[in-house]
Design a protein around this motif. Structure first.
Motif, PDB file in Angstrom:
ATOM      1  N   SER A 126      14.722 -15.368   4.159  1.00  0.00           N
ATOM      2  CA  SER A 126      14.135 -14.159   3.583  1.00  0.00           C
ATOM      3  C   SER A 126      13.606 -13.281   4.701  1.00  0.00           C
ATOM      4  O   SER A 126      12.883 -13.757   5.594  1.00  0.00           O
ATOM      5  CB  SER A 126      12.990 -14.510   2.622  1.00  0.00           C
ATOM      6  N   HIS A 127      13.989 -12.017   4.631  1.00  0.00           N
ATOM      7  CA  HIS A 127      13.525 -11.037   5.610  1.00  0.00           C
ATOM      8  C   HIS A 127      12.225 -10.448   5.072  1.00  0.00           C
ATOM      9  O   HIS A 127      12.227  -9.527   4.266  1.00  0.00           O
ATOM     10  CB  HIS A 127      14.601  -9.958   5.776  1.00  0.00           C
ATOM     11  N   LEU A 128      11.079 -10.970   5.508  1.00  0.00           N
ATOM     12  CA  LEU A 128       9.801 -10.567   4.935  1.00  0.00           C
ATOM     13  C   LEU A 128       9.473  -9.123   5.286  1.00  0.00           C
ATOM     14  O   LEU A 128       9.097  -8.322   4.441  1.00  0.00           O
ATOM     15  CB  LEU A 128       8.684 -11.483   5.436  1.00  0.00           C
ATOM     16  N   ARG A 129       9.572  -8.762   6.524  1.00  0.00           N
ATOM     17  CA  ARG A 129       9.396  -7.395   7.017  1.00  0.00           C
ATOM     18  C   ARG A 129      10.028  -7.353   8.396  1.00  0.00           C
ATOM     19  O   ARG A 129      10.574  -8.350   8.862  1.00  0.00           O
ATOM     20  CB  ARG A 129       7.921  -6.986   7.053  1.00  0.00           C
ATOM     21  N   GLU A 130       9.978  -6.211   9.067  1.00  0.00           N
ATOM     22  CA  GLU A 130      10.688  -6.073  10.333  1.00  0.00           C
ATOM     23  C   GLU A 130      10.239  -7.136  11.333  1.00  0.00           C
ATOM     24  O   GLU A 130       9.053  -7.287  11.625  1.00  0.00           O
ATOM     25  CB  GLU A 130      10.459  -4.679  10.907  1.00  0.00           C
ATOM     26  N   GLY A 131      11.198  -7.914  11.820  1.00  0.00           N
ATOM     27  CA  GLY A 131      10.922  -8.938  12.825  1.00  0.00           C
ATOM     28  C   GLY A 131      10.338 -10.209  12.262  1.00  0.00           C
ATOM     29  O   GLY A 131       9.996 -11.116  13.021  1.00  0.00           O
ATOM     30  N   ALA A 174      11.668 -14.197  -0.582  1.00  0.00           N
ATOM     31  CA  ALA A 174      10.257 -13.972  -0.288  1.00  0.00           C
ATOM     32  C   ALA A 174      10.113 -12.599   0.372  1.00  0.00           C
ATOM     33  O   ALA A 174      11.014 -12.147   1.095  1.00  0.00           O
ATOM     34  CB  ALA A 174       9.697 -15.065   0.620  1.00  0.00           C
ATOM     35  N   ILE A 175       8.994 -11.912   0.094  1.00  0.00           N
ATOM     36  CA  ILE A 175       8.691 -10.645   0.762  1.00  0.00           C
ATOM     37  C   ILE A 175       7.209 -10.623   1.097  1.00  0.00           C
ATOM     38  O   ILE A 175       6.406 -11.383   0.535  1.00  0.00           O
ATOM     39  CB  ILE A 175       9.028  -9.407  -0.106  1.00  0.00           C
ATOM     40  N   GLN A 176       6.858  -9.748   2.022  1.00  0.00           N
ATOM     41  CA  GLN A 176       5.459  -9.445   2.310  1.00  0.00           C
ATOM     42  C   GLN A 176       5.254  -7.987   1.930  1.00  0.00           C
ATOM     43  O   GLN A 176       5.905  -7.103   2.479  1.00  0.00           O
ATOM     44  CB  GLN A 176       5.142  -9.682   3.782  1.00  0.00           C
ATOM     45  N   ASP A 177       4.374  -7.720   0.950  1.00  0.00           N
ATOM     46  CA  ASP A 177       4.247  -6.364   0.431  1.00  0.00           C
ATOM     47  C   ASP A 177       3.365  -5.502   1.329  1.00  0.00           C
ATOM     48  O   ASP A 177       2.901  -5.932   2.388  1.00  0.00           O
ATOM     49  CB  ASP A 177       3.746  -6.378  -1.010  1.00  0.00           C
ATOM     50  N   ALA A 178       3.118  -4.280   0.885  1.00  0.00           N
ATOM     51  CA  ALA A 178       2.382  -3.315   1.704  1.00  0.00           C
ATOM     52  C   ALA A 178       0.950  -3.749   1.963  1.00  0.00           C
ATOM     53  O   ALA A 178       0.342  -3.348   2.963  1.00  0.00           O
ATOM     54  CB  ALA A 178       2.401  -1.946   1.030  1.00  0.00           C
ATOM     55  N   SER A 179       0.382  -4.566   1.087  1.00  0.00           N
ATOM     56  CA  SER A 179      -0.998  -5.020   1.262  1.00  0.00           C
ATOM     57  C   SER A 179      -1.099  -6.303   2.068  1.00  0.00           C
ATOM     58  O   SER A 179      -2.202  -6.790   2.315  1.00  0.00           O
ATOM     59  CB  SER A 179      -1.652  -5.227  -0.109  1.00  0.00           C
ATOM     60  N   GLY A 180       0.020  -6.877   2.497  1.00  0.00           N
ATOM     61  CA  GLY A 180       0.006  -8.132   3.238  1.00  0.00           C
ATOM     62  C   GLY A 180       0.181  -9.351   2.362  1.00  0.00           C
ATOM     63  O   GLY A 180       0.282 -10.478   2.874  1.00  0.00           O
ATOM     64  N   ARG A 181       0.225  -9.183   1.068  1.00  0.00           N
ATOM     65  CA  ARG A 181       0.431 -10.286   0.146  1.00  0.00           C
ATOM     66  C   ARG A 181       1.858 -10.824   0.291  1.00  0.00           C
ATOM     67  O   ARG A 181       2.796 -10.071   0.508  1.00  0.00           O
ATOM     68  CB  ARG A 181       0.195  -9.822  -1.279  1.00  0.00           C
ATOM     69  N   ASP A 220       8.777  -1.076  -4.762  1.00  0.00           N
ATOM     70  CA  ASP A 220       9.325   0.275  -4.675  1.00  0.00           C
ATOM     71  C   ASP A 220       8.326   1.218  -4.008  1.00  0.00           C
ATOM     72  O   ASP A 220       7.239   0.821  -3.588  1.00  0.00           O
ATOM     73  CB  ASP A 220       9.746   0.785  -6.056  1.00  0.00           C
ATOM     74  N   ARG A 221       8.697   2.490  -3.914  1.00  0.00           N
ATOM     75  CA  ARG A 221       7.868   3.463  -3.201  1.00  0.00           C
ATOM     76  C   ARG A 221       6.581   3.778  -3.950  1.00  0.00           C
ATOM     77  O   ARG A 221       5.656   4.348  -3.371  1.00  0.00           O
ATOM     78  CB  ARG A 221       8.655   4.743  -2.961  1.00  0.00           C
ATOM     79  N   GLU A 222       6.493   3.417  -5.226  1.00  0.00           N
ATOM     80  CA  GLU A 222       5.251   3.572  -5.986  1.00  0.00           C
ATOM     81  C   GLU A 222       4.383   2.323  -5.906  1.00  0.00           C
ATOM     82  O   GLU A 222       3.369   2.236  -6.578  1.00  0.00           O
ATOM     83  CB  GLU A 222       5.569   3.866  -7.455  1.00  0.00           C
TER      84      GLU A 222
END
Length: 1001
Positions: free
Chosen positions: A235-240, A272-279, A320-322
């Motif tokens: 899973s690519h959680l975020r860049e790097g 898996a992802i890491q969202d904008a809040s770090g969750r 998403d962007r919202e």
């Protein structure tokens, strides 16, 4: 005695026992999209959002696009978009186009709502062998370079010419992660060559003149088994940052470094992802559902914040962007959640789905919630722990009220109860002012300004009571006899002690023992006022149904705020003033509005609706604690915490346009023909929190017309019979806090009809000019022709006159006169001369006038025939008869028309008769025609022609005149007919003329 002692001990132990406590959890509200609402298949594998804002889903039956209202699937010519597209096999290129690879290793991209096959698919086909699976796709530019991740062959690279190569130098690696700004992919190879477990190899590859750094994570062949690797995933959680699930373990990599590894508990992770809040959010295989972790550390230490979607296999998670969340599952399609901070509170025993009837707060950290079954709980909003404080034998909770001054919770009902210091006291009867007991029931309880004083509101009136002394201090009705009852709905006592209430008559003030009407001062006070709130400055806030909110202070004008000012509705039922943040909350069937006052007469409105975490907008009550909003609904208790940040609502999209039921592709401008009578435009709002219910506003600008915005509840705008010209349609949509989106514009040009275009108008003007000129020429020619006709008529009339007054006739007349003189018959000569003079005068007058009366024509004929009788020595007789239907004076006919035919009868018809000649002249009407019949008993037509051999000059002139008259007439209505009488002797001439009469004075 002994048993009584035991009972007392048991009761004391029960009283001292602590109330039961229950830990609560917040279960987010999910919106489900499945095959039932248009998703191609319930087995979904991937979600992403394109540059325009559309949501794309990869399913077991191809990819589809969601526009906020419905799912759209665009088939290609080979119908390959109905094959499975797995998780990482969908991406965007740098121009925003969607690319995907289906299970058959066929690549497509979507452009202008068309699915287009990649032209290099044949070159990719040879790699599809030995169970090799595509495990991702990345695209550079608009497809100049494409990378594919595989399960066996490493990373395949395709250049702009379709040349396929395996990235060199990676053959020995077991696992390769590769990424760009649009995502990432990974690959696996068959063999392993490393002898060190989890030894990190960082390698920089030079490919086509560009350095590419690829993290390599090799594993020993002893660790690699089919069982372990069968369900491995990355899973690519975020860049790097990557998370690898393999060998029953989780490996967390950041910036090409292994940060930590731990044993994988429970069901393996698919995504898996890491969202904008770090969750961190994880989706699990084999029905493991969704788990959320507040931080990377909580994930490492296996401390999930909550779990959701139990029993479902979560294949993808996307924000998403919202900042809303999209989750795909293999069993039930796609789920959407606006926020994981809000949702239903679970954990209360047997109450998860029981209707919550009321909820109140103490403005500190405690909420009191009542349920339909009579249960009441005190909830610690910080610890999310609920304590059961239900009163004994309570069957139903109607209204709860908390008095912040006395720290007392009141329960209104058939038995009013009050909770303070951990104990309930029920008051069923009150002592009246007369010292008697009366039952006390209420629909609502309102705290008074004095200690222990409460005002009850019921269907029979108001009662002010002291709950400490259990006495009624005053009431609006007789509590013993029920005399003077009146149905009351709401009441409040302001800071100055004045009591305001609403009964079925209107808004009133309770002053002492009387009721003073207030509603006469403003029609709003007459409306049904469901609730009343007090502001710190003693102002009252009313919610008159159908009229929004009304703000009023005695002695000041009433101020209204309505839906057009930004409120959700004009039908509010509940009010709540939250003192700590000086805000007023108002609830209606569509949700709740929060109104903040700036202290200068202004205000700001925020909106809390279903899309912010409610299961529905059927809210019975709400309260605020620590800026969290708590809701009592038909489906239990809900909490909205840290409402999602207000986002800029995207500008609406012109989705479809049809003109006269013919579809048009919406662009920046529509150029339409002049007969475009019915124009229909369908709109989209790619604002997914709105759940397809965001309102639109539009205006059509044209010249100096109306520029006001018109609200539109639906998505469709229609225009009928727009006149030719240039129009600009502007549309916007409304989102959070009543904020409006940027405006979308569509230029509409209604072309004029071809006959209204400049060249057509020029041709028309030219044609009109030519027509006018031609008409002028025609008319002038006609006038010239008529003038010539008139001239010829005059000439013919003169010719007729000359023929009539021929020299021979004049000589005969003068010779006859001479004979009369020589014979000394002066009387005959004078008579003849007088007759001759009258005939000459009548002929001259007739030749000048355009028409003569029938009387004048008969007189002229009499003069002429009398002279001829004298000349022929009475060889013939004549008779002139006129039908009585003819008016001699007002009947008009052309001059000198009859005389030539009479002359012909005398000179030719009676030529050989010495006596007994007869000429009959008749005038009579026939079907709108004037008929003139000249009859003689002479030789007849044939003998006249044989003897004379020619035609009378006067007669030929007259016939020519008649032809000219016919030429001037609209139809040939003038005619001359010759016939022979039944006896065979003589001639009949019938002249038919238009019967023309002039009106009499």
């Amino acid at each position: 005695m002994k048993s009584s002692l035991l009972l007392l001990v048991f009761m004391l132990a029960f009283v001292g026992a602590p109330a039961q406590q229950y830990p609560l959890q917040v279960e987010p509200v999910f919106r489900n999209y499945s095959q039932d609402v248009g998703l191609p298949a319930n087995a979904a594998y991937r979600i992403l959002q394109d540059s325009k804002g559309y949501i794309w889903a990869a399913t077991n039956q191809g990819v589809c696009r969601f526009n906020g209202y419905e799912f759209e699937q665009f088939p290609d010519t080979l119908y390959s978009n109905f094959n499975a597209v797995f998780g990482k096999s969908m991406t965007l290129d740098e121009s925003g186009r969607l690319w995907f690879v289906n299970i058959n290793w066929r690549v497509y991209y979507v452009e202008n709502e068309r699915v287009i096959p990649w032209k290099y698919n044949p070159q990719l086909k040879p790699f599809n062998k030995d169970g090799n699976i595509l495990n991702g796709i990345l695209v550079k530019g608009r497809g100049e370079e494409v990378w594919f991740g595989t399960s066996h062959s490493g990373i395949i690279h395709a250049d702009q010419n379709g040349q396929m190569d395996i990235l060199p130098g990676l053959e020995s690696s077991d696992r390769v992660f590769f990424e760009n700004k649009y995502g990432g992919l990974d690959s696996k190879n068959k063999g392993t060559s490393s002898d060190q477990y989890l030894q990190k190899l960082s390698q920089t590859l030079n490919f086509q003149g560009q350095n590419i750094e690829v993290p390599l994570f090799p594993f020993t062949k002893d660790s690699l088994t089919n069982n372990n690797f069968l369900f491995s995933s990355s899973s690519h959680l975020r860049e790097g940052t990557w998370l690898l699930n393999a060998f029953s373990s989780y490996f967390y990599f950041e910036n090409n470094q292994l940060v930590w590894r731990r044993k994988a508990p429970g069901k393996p992770i698919i995504w898996a992802i890491q969202d904008a809040s770090g969750r961190i959010l994880t989706g699990h295989n084999f029905g493991g559902g969704l788990k959320t972790y507040a931080s990377r550390e909580d994930f490492r230490d296996t401390r999930p914040a909550f779990s959701a979607l139990p029993g479902l296999t979560v294949t993808c998670i996307f924000q998403d962007r919202e900042r809303g969340y999209w989750i795909t599952t293999q069993e039930q399609g796609v789920f959407y959640c606006a926020s994981f901070e809000s949702g239903r509170l679970t954990g209360l025993p047997d109450l998860d789905d029981v209707m919550a009837t009321d909820i109140v707060g103490d403005d500190q950290s405690t909420m009191y919630a009542g349920f339909r079954n009579g249960k009441i709980f005190a909830i610690d909003v910080q610890k999310l722990i609920a304590t059961d404080i239900s009163p004994p034998a309570n069957e139903f909770v109607n209204e709860l009220t908390f008095d912040k001054t006395s720290k007392t919770l009141a329960l209104a009902g058939a038995k009013n109860a009050f909770y303070k210091n951990g104990h309930w006291e029920t008051i069923e009867f009150l002592e009246t002012t007369a010292g008697q007991k009366a039952p006390w029931q209420s629909k609502d309880l309102v705290p008074g300004n004095d200690q222990d004083v409460w005002i009850s509101v019921s269907g029979i009136g108001l009662v002010q009571a002291n709950i400490r002394t259990k006495k009624a201090e005053r009431s609006t009705f007789d509590m013993l006899t029920s005399k003077g009852t009146r149905r009351y709905v709401s009441a409040r006592q302001d800071q100055s002690g004045r009591v305001w209430a609403y009964n079925i008559d209107g808004f009133v003030e309770w002053v002492g023992d009387r009721i003073d009407t207030v509603y006469k001062t403003n029609p709003i006070f007459k409306q049904y006022i469901k609730d009343i709130a007090l502001l710190p400055d003693t102002s009252l806030v009313l919610c008159p149904l159908g009229h929004g909110l009304a703000f009023w202070k005695p002695g000041r004008a009433l101020i209204e705020i309505k839906g057009k000012n930004g409120l959700l509705s004009d039908w509010f039922t509940t009010l709540y003033y939250h003192a700590p943040n000086s805000s007023l909350w108002a609830g209606c069937r569509r949700g709740v509005n929060k109104i903040r006052f700036d202290g200068h007469g202004g205000y700001k409105i925020e909106t809390f609706i279903l899309e912010h975490g409610l299961p529905n907008n059927s809210v019975s009550a709400f309260a605020v604690a620590e800026n969290d909003l708590w809701w009592a609904t038909e489906k239990g208790l809900y909490r909205t915490r840290n409402r999602p940040d207000t986002v800029v609502v995207p500008a609406p999209v012109f989705h479809a346009v049809s003109v006269n039921n013919v579809p048009y592709f919406p662009t920046e401008a529509l150029v339409l023909p002049h007969d475009s009578a019915d124009i229909t435009i369908d709109l989209l709002s790619l604002y997914f929190r709105g759940n397809g219910k965001t309102p639109f506003a539009y205006r059509l600008l044209h010249g100096s017309g109306d520029t006001s915005w018109q609200l539109k509840a639906g998505r469709r705008i229609s225009f009928l019979n727009l006149q030719p010209g240039k129009y600009r349609l502007e549309v916007k949509t409304q989102g959070d806090a009543n904020a409006w989106s940027p405006v979308s514009t569509l230029d509409i040009v209604i072309c004029p009809p071809w006959w209204a275009i400049w060249w057509a108008r020029s041709l028309f003007a030219l044609g009109l000019g030519l027509g006018v000129y031609s008409l002028y020429r025609y008319r002038t020619g006609q006038i010239v022709h008529e003038s010539r006709l008139k001239e010829e008529m005059l000439r013919l009339e003169r010719s007729a006159l000359q023929a009539q007054m021929s020299p021979h006739f004049i000589f005969n007349c003068l010779n006859s006169i001479q004979n009369f003189i020589l014979k000394n018959d002066s009387d005959a000569a004078v008579l003849y001369l007088a007759r001759f003079a009258k005939l000459v005068r009548s002929s001259l007058n007739a030749s000048v006038e355009g028409s003569v009366s029938l009387e004048e024509e008969i007189n002229m004929l009499n003069h002429y025939l009398t002279l001829e009788q004298l000349r022929f020595k009475q060889a013939f007789e004549y008779q002139i008869s006129v039908d009585p239907m003819l008016d001699r004076v007002h009947t008009m006919l052309p001059p000198l028309i009859v005389q030539p035919f009479v002359e012909n009868a005398v000179l030719h018809g009676l030529k050989d008769l010495q006596k007994d000649g007869l000429i009959l002249i008749k005038f009579y009407p026939d079907n709108g025609m004037l008929c003139v019949e000249v009859r003689d008993n002479g030789l007849g037509l044939e003998q006249e022609k044989s003897k004379t051999g020619d035609v009378s000059l006067g007669g030929s002139i007259t016939r020519r005149r008649l032809e000219l008259l016919n030429a001037q007439s609209t139809n040939d209505e003038i005619s001359i007919a010759y016939s022979t009488p039944e006896g065979g002797t003589g001639t009949i001439v019938l002249i038919r003329l238009p019967l023309r009469q002039i009106p009499s004075l």
